[in-house]
Scaffold this motif. Structure first.
Motif, PDB file in Angstrom:
ATOM      1  N   ALA A 120       9.266  -6.958  -0.453  1.00 17.77           N
ATOM      2  CA  ALA A 120      10.307  -6.078   0.090  1.00 17.77           C
ATOM      3  C   ALA A 120      10.502  -4.856  -0.804  1.00 17.77           C
ATOM      4  O   ALA A 120      10.659  -3.728  -0.308  1.00 17.77           O
ATOM      5  CB  ALA A 120      11.624  -6.849   0.237  1.00 17.77           C
ATOM      6  N   ILE A 121      10.480  -5.042  -2.130  1.00 13.62           N
ATOM      7  CA  ILE A 121      10.619  -3.906  -3.053  1.00 13.62           C
ATOM      8  C   ILE A 121       9.461  -2.937  -2.866  1.00 13.62           C
ATOM      9  O   ILE A 121       9.649  -1.718  -2.788  1.00 13.62           O
ATOM     10  CB  ILE A 121      10.670  -4.396  -4.512  1.00 13.62           C
ATOM     11  N   ALA A 122       8.237  -3.470  -2.767  1.00 11.09           N
ATOM     12  CA  ALA A 122       7.050  -2.623  -2.622  1.00 11.09           C
ATOM     13  C   ALA A 122       7.085  -1.851  -1.309  1.00 11.09           C
ATOM     14  O   ALA A 122       6.703  -0.671  -1.264  1.00 11.09           O
ATOM     15  CB  ALA A 122       5.793  -3.486  -2.702  1.00 11.09           C
ATOM     16  N   ALA A 129       2.134   1.382   3.057  1.00 11.17           N
ATOM     17  CA  ALA A 129       1.004   1.007   2.205  1.00 11.17           C
ATOM     18  C   ALA A 129       0.846  -0.509   2.186  1.00 11.17           C
ATOM     19  O   ALA A 129       1.768  -1.260   2.512  1.00 11.17           O
ATOM     20  CB  ALA A 129       1.209   1.530   0.786  1.00 11.17           C
ATOM     21  N   LYS A 130      -0.336  -0.971   1.799  1.00  8.05           N
ATOM     22  CA  LYS A 130      -0.579  -2.401   1.678  1.00  8.05           C
ATOM     23  C   LYS A 130       0.322  -2.980   0.593  1.00  8.05           C
ATOM     24  O   LYS A 130       0.495  -2.381  -0.460  1.00  8.05           O
ATOM     25  CB  LYS A 130      -2.040  -2.669   1.339  1.00  8.05           C
ATOM     26  N   SER A 132       0.029  -6.395  -0.475  1.00 13.29           N
ATOM     27  CA  SER A 132      -0.483  -7.632  -1.052  1.00 13.29           C
ATOM     28  C   SER A 132      -0.490  -7.517  -2.569  1.00 13.29           C
ATOM     29  O   SER A 132      -0.475  -6.412  -3.125  1.00 13.29           O
ATOM     30  CB  SER A 132      -1.899  -7.920  -0.551  1.00 13.29           C
ATOM     31  N   LEU A 133      -0.532  -8.650  -3.243  1.00 16.65           N
ATOM     32  CA  LEU A 133      -0.561  -8.641  -4.707  1.00 16.65           C
ATOM     33  C   LEU A 133      -1.803  -7.914  -5.209  1.00 16.65           C
ATOM     34  O   LEU A 133      -1.725  -7.119  -6.155  1.00 16.65           O
ATOM     35  CB  LEU A 133      -0.527 -10.071  -5.244  1.00 16.65           C
ATOM     36  N   ASP A 134      -2.944  -8.163  -4.579  1.00 14.50           N
ATOM     37  CA  ASP A 134      -4.177  -7.489  -4.990  1.00 14.50           C
ATOM     38  C   ASP A 134      -4.057  -5.973  -4.846  1.00 14.50           C
ATOM     39  O   ASP A 134      -4.423  -5.219  -5.756  1.00 14.50           O
ATOM     40  CB  ASP A 134      -5.363  -7.990  -4.152  1.00 14.50           C
ATOM     41  N   ALA A 135      -3.559  -5.517  -3.679  1.00 11.61           N
ATOM     42  CA  ALA A 135      -3.461  -4.078  -3.427  1.00 11.61           C
ATOM     43  C   ALA A 135      -2.499  -3.412  -4.408  1.00 11.61           C
ATOM     44  O   ALA A 135      -2.767  -2.304  -4.897  1.00 11.61           O
ATOM     45  CB  ALA A 135      -3.010  -3.831  -1.984  1.00 11.61           C
ATOM     46  N   LEU A 136      -1.399  -4.067  -4.708  1.00  9.05           N
ATOM     47  CA  LEU A 136      -0.413  -3.473  -5.619  1.00  9.05           C
ATOM     48  C   LEU A 136      -0.907  -3.481  -7.066  1.00  9.05           C
ATOM     49  O   LEU A 136      -0.613  -2.552  -7.821  1.00  9.05           O
ATOM     50  CB  LEU A 136       0.917  -4.205  -5.493  1.00  9.05           C
ATOM     51  N   CYS A 137      -1.665  -4.509  -7.449  1.00  9.28           N
ATOM     52  CA  CYS A 137      -2.255  -4.503  -8.793  1.00  9.28           C
ATOM     53  C   CYS A 137      -3.223  -3.331  -8.932  1.00  9.28           C
ATOM     54  O   CYS A 137      -3.266  -2.666  -9.976  1.00  9.28           O
ATOM     55  CB  CYS A 137      -2.963  -5.825  -9.062  1.00  9.28           C
ATOM     56  N   THR A 138      -3.981  -3.069  -7.870  1.00  6.23           N
ATOM     57  CA  THR A 138      -4.894  -1.920  -7.887  1.00  6.23           C
ATOM     58  C   THR A 138      -4.114  -0.619  -8.005  1.00  6.23           C
ATOM     59  O   THR A 138      -4.462   0.266  -8.795  1.00  6.23           O
ATOM     60  CB  THR A 138      -5.764  -1.909  -6.617  1.00  6.23           C
ATOM     61  N   ARG A 139      -3.058  -0.486  -7.231  1.00  7.69           N
ATOM     62  CA  ARG A 139      -2.243   0.740  -7.257  1.00  7.69           C
ATOM     63  C   ARG A 139      -1.695   1.015  -8.654  1.00  7.69           C
ATOM     64  O   ARG A 139      -1.668   2.165  -9.108  1.00  7.69           O
ATOM     65  CB  ARG A 139      -1.087   0.608  -6.253  1.00  7.69           C
ATOM     66  N   TYR A 140      -1.258  -0.032  -9.355  1.00  9.68           N
ATOM     67  CA  TYR A 140      -0.608   0.165 -10.646  1.00  9.68           C
ATOM     68  C   TYR A 140      -1.538  -0.073 -11.841  1.00  9.68           C
ATOM     69  O   TYR A 140      -1.092  -0.078 -12.986  1.00  9.68           O
ATOM     70  CB  TYR A 140       0.622  -0.749 -10.752  1.00  9.68           C
ATOM     71  N   GLY A 141      -2.820  -0.258 -11.559  1.00 11.53           N
ATOM     72  CA  GLY A 141      -3.783  -0.398 -12.651  1.00 11.53           C
ATOM     73  C   GLY A 141      -3.634  -1.682 -13.443  1.00 11.53           C
ATOM     74  O   GLY A 141      -3.930  -1.726 -14.644  1.00 11.53           O
ATOM     75  N   GLN A 161       3.892  -8.479 -14.399  1.00 11.62           N
ATOM     76  CA  GLN A 161       3.497  -7.110 -14.744  1.00 11.62           C
ATOM     77  C   GLN A 161       3.816  -6.153 -13.596  1.00 11.62           C
ATOM     78  O   GLN A 161       4.308  -5.043 -13.817  1.00 11.62           O
ATOM     79  CB  GLN A 161       2.006  -7.066 -15.052  1.00 11.62           C
ATOM     80  N   LEU A 162       3.541  -6.602 -12.372  1.00 15.16           N
ATOM     81  CA  LEU A 162       3.823  -5.760 -11.203  1.00 15.16           C
ATOM     82  C   LEU A 162       5.317  -5.523 -11.046  1.00 15.16           C
ATOM     83  O   LEU A 162       5.751  -4.397 -10.748  1.00 15.16           O
ATOM     84  CB  LEU A 162       3.258  -6.429  -9.951  1.00 15.16           C
ATOM     85  N   TYR A 163       6.115  -6.554 -11.267  1.00 15.43           N
ATOM     86  CA  TYR A 163       7.571  -6.429 -11.128  1.00 15.43           C
ATOM     87  C   TYR A 163       8.125  -5.382 -12.091  1.00 15.43           C
ATOM     88  O   TYR A 163       8.999  -4.586 -11.727  1.00 15.43           O
ATOM     89  CB  TYR A 163       8.213  -7.791 -11.378  1.00 15.43           C
ATOM     90  N   ILE A 164       7.600  -5.364 -13.319  1.00 17.04           N
ATOM     91  CA  ILE A 164       8.025  -4.354 -14.284  1.00 17.04           C
ATOM     92  C   ILE A 164       7.708  -2.959 -13.746  1.00 17.04           C
ATOM     93  O   ILE A 164       8.528  -2.039 -13.834  1.00 17.04           O
ATOM     94  CB  ILE A 164       7.344  -4.593 -15.643  1.00 17.04           C
ATOM     95  N   GLU A 165       6.505  -2.797 -13.172  1.00 19.95           N
ATOM     96  CA  GLU A 165       6.117  -1.483 -12.632  1.00 19.95           C
ATOM     97  C   GLU A 165       6.989  -1.097 -11.440  1.00 19.95           C
ATOM     98  O   GLU A 165       7.427   0.056 -11.319  1.00 19.95           O
ATOM     99  CB  GLU A 165       4.641  -1.507 -12.219  1.00 19.95           C
TER     100      GLU A 165
END
Length: 234
Positions: A120-122, A129-130, A132-141, A161-165
């Motif tokens: 929901a945050i994403a 935008a996508k 998914s965990l994979d897509a968001l990890c890609t977005r944020y490096g 790590q994603l939550y921090i970003e």
């Protein structure tokens, strides 16, 4: 503020149809800083694994056969969770399985008011935008090269790590005092970022008489200076 980032693996997708939780992984975070405290457990689901689910996480019947049942480990899981906010990716799925297992033990469900859903945050932050965990990890490096299959603790570590970003990025906690995070919580500077060692005495920066005289001579030698011709204007 204490938060628990967690993920689950299951025998299928529907707890109301008899699917069970087979793994949970939890990461403790305080003031958006990971503390290093974790909780991880595999469970014997007491039912066969769906082949499709096994392809996702690689946990088969033979591996899970000698693992404890959820009821045998409930107390230590609830102790680790405490009353913290619970962060998960597509959190309704994980909450559904967690509460189903608690209900089977005759225990009260986890209040959905504690739920923080990173999907929901994403979606609010990146509409269309996508998510998914994979897509968001890609977005944020965020490096997920070691993730061959899904695993609850590994996915919880990536999600932390994603939550921090998603909630302010790696800048969180870099100030020299308390600051306000996205949700208004005070964020303290991590101890590892504070200066260490003896304090340095302040240095003397005022000019001496020789330096003042040289500066006065330098100013006097500037040709056509406004301050020496009476033409200076405000």
């Amino acid at each position: 503020m204490r938060e628990i980032i967690f993920d689950t693996e299951t025998t299928g997708v529907d707890p109301d149809n008899g699917d069970r939780m087979v793994e949970i992984g939890c990461i403790e975070m305080i003031d958006r800083v990971m503390t290093g405290a974790t909780y991880h457990c595999y469970y014997n689901p007491e039912r066969p694994m769906d082949p499709g689910a096994e392809r996702v996480h690689g946990l088969g019947d033979a591996f899970l056969r000698d693992k404890p049942r959820f009821a045998e480990k409930t107390e230590e899981l609830l102790e680790f969770l405490g009353d913290a906010a619970l962060v998960a990716h597509n959190a309704k799925f994980d909450f559904g399985f967690l509460n189903m297992e608690l209900d089977r033990c005759g225990l009260a469900p986890v209040d959905y008011a504690r739920m923080v859903d990173t999907v929901a945050i994403a979606r609010r932050k990146h509409p269309g935008a996508k998510a998914s965990l994979d897509a968001l990890c890609t977005r944020y490096g965020i490096d997920r090269s070691h993730r061959v299959k899904h695993g609850a603790l590994l996915d919880a570590e990536l999600l932390a790590q994603l939550y921090i970003e998603l909630t302010g990025g790696r800048q969180i906690g870099l100030g020299l005092g308390s600051q306000s995070g996205d949700a208004g919580q005070a964020v303290q500077t991590p101890t590892s970022l504070l200066p260490t060692g003896p304090a340095r005495a302040p240095r003397h920066h005022a000019p001496n008489d020789e330096e003042l005289a040289r500066h006065a001579q330098l100013v006097a030698d500037i040709p056509g200076a406004l301050w020496s011709s009476g033409r200076a204007r405000r």
